[in-house]
Design an enzyme around this catalytic site. Structure first.
Site: not given
Ligand code: DOR
Ligand code: ZN
Length: 354
Positions: A22, A24, A108, A145, A183, A256
């Protein structure tokens, strides 16, 4: 266990190269600035699709992957694993295309308004049922999420509300769909994952192993400890810690790591996200060592995620070395006059990646 752990004065851990399930990476200058830290430590990363213009089609994902790959040194075999952003307009036909492209590893789900760039997210899970059906049929995992955003739900209860109201509903509708609850931050999440594995697994971040909600307000407000899901009470952190370090196949690493420029973090209404990539593995080695569980580190960083996503373990190795002195916190990358702050665990870290 294949990890080699030497426990004399110079300690060394030799692992299959880790995966970050995970991450970004953003785009443009920020992508260029943060990519090297991940590439240095990880063999693969599942790249999140919440760009300013979300990655909604296979074409978008391929273009984004090319953008990433063009920034890699020629001798580098880092693999970006791509995801698609689910919206209420997503056509179920896209799922077949995604699978046959060989490029997409997951779709996602962002509940609308739950976090950064989630305004195109899903308002009502019923509206994406046909997409979930197709994902189940095509065996394409769903990453979620897991937070419900509603005025009547306290921010600290968003995850448990999601589990009750959305996750367990999807489980009933699509019992064969593989889901990653991303997460996780609560005891409820740990319990539901243990209960629903092998169809539900969870990623755990480094910062949620370290922070509880009091740390956000320790002697003042700490914007660099603010993320979604927000850290919870200490009793929840301890459950997450036990889950991550215990060698259970249903829990694996997803950092994350979510870089934001300081000008966006240090605002009257600053954005959510913690940039942890450069410190992720050193912090994990320290945490596992402090709990006398170094022998379980490789499962969390390099085995269970690959297994859940049905990918081979990375053949490359990664070596962590323990120093006699604490390793200084690296300074984050600069972009023009701005910079990205690196997550500070708040305690000494003796490990570094070789
Ligand atoms: O704090 C967060 N930041 N949580 C997320 O889920 C997204 C991330 C981001 O993209 O900034
Ligand atoms: Zn994220």
């Amino acid at each position: 266990m294949e990890a080699t752990i030497t426990t004399d004065t110079t300690q060394v851990i030799d692992l299959h190269r880790p995966d970050d399930f995970h991450l970004h990476l953003r785009e443009g200058a920020l992508l260029q600035a943060v990519l090297p830290a991940t590439v240095k430590h990880f063999a693969r990363a599942l790249v999140m699709p919440n760009l300013m213009t979300p990655i909604k089609t296979v074409k978008d994902a391929i273009a984004y992957r090319n953008q990433i790959q063009q920034l890699l040194p020629s001798d580098c075999d880092f693999q970006p694993l791509m995801t698609l952003y689910l919206t209420e307009e997503t056509d179920p036909q896209l799922i077949k295309q995604a699978v046959s492209s060989g490029v997409i590893q997951a779709v996602k789900l962002y509940p609308k308004g739950a976090t950064t760039n989630s305004s195109s997210g899903v308002r009502d899970i019923k509206h994406v049922r046909s997409v979930l059906d197709e994902m189940e049929a095509q065996q394409l995992p769903l990453c979620v999420h897991g937070e419900i955003v509603a005025p009547e739900i306290d921010v600290f209860d968003r995850e448990s509300a999601f589990i009750d109201q959305v996750l367990l509903r999807i489980r009933k509708w699509n019992p064969g769909l593989r889901i990653v609850l991303e997460h996780i931050t609560t005891q409820e999440a740990v319990d539901v994952v243990r209960d629903q594995f092998p169809f539900v697994a969870a990623t755990i971040t480094v910062h949620h192993l370290i922070l509880n909600r009091s740390h956000i307000f320790d002697d003042g407000l700490h914007p660099h400890r603010f993320c979604f899901p927000v850290a919870k009470r200490e009793k929840h952190r301890l459950k997450i810690l036990q889950a991550a370090t215990g060698g259970e196949r249903c829990f694996f690493l997803g950092t994350d790591s979510a870089p934001h420029l300081e000008k966006h973090k240090l605002q009257p209404c600053g954005c959510a996200g913690i940039y942890s990539a450069p410190m992720a593995l050193p912090c994990l080695a320290q945490i596992f060592e402090d709990h006398d569980l170094l022998g379980n580190l490789e499962m969390f960083t390099s085995e269970w995620g690959a297994e859940f996503y049905r990918l081979p373990k990375n053949p490359q190795r990664c070596r962590l070395i323990k120093s006699a002195q604490p390793v200084p916190l690296p300074s984050g990358p600069s972009i023009g006059n701005d910079r990205v702050e690196v997550f500070d665990p708040g305690f000494p870290i003796y490990w570094r990646v070789d």
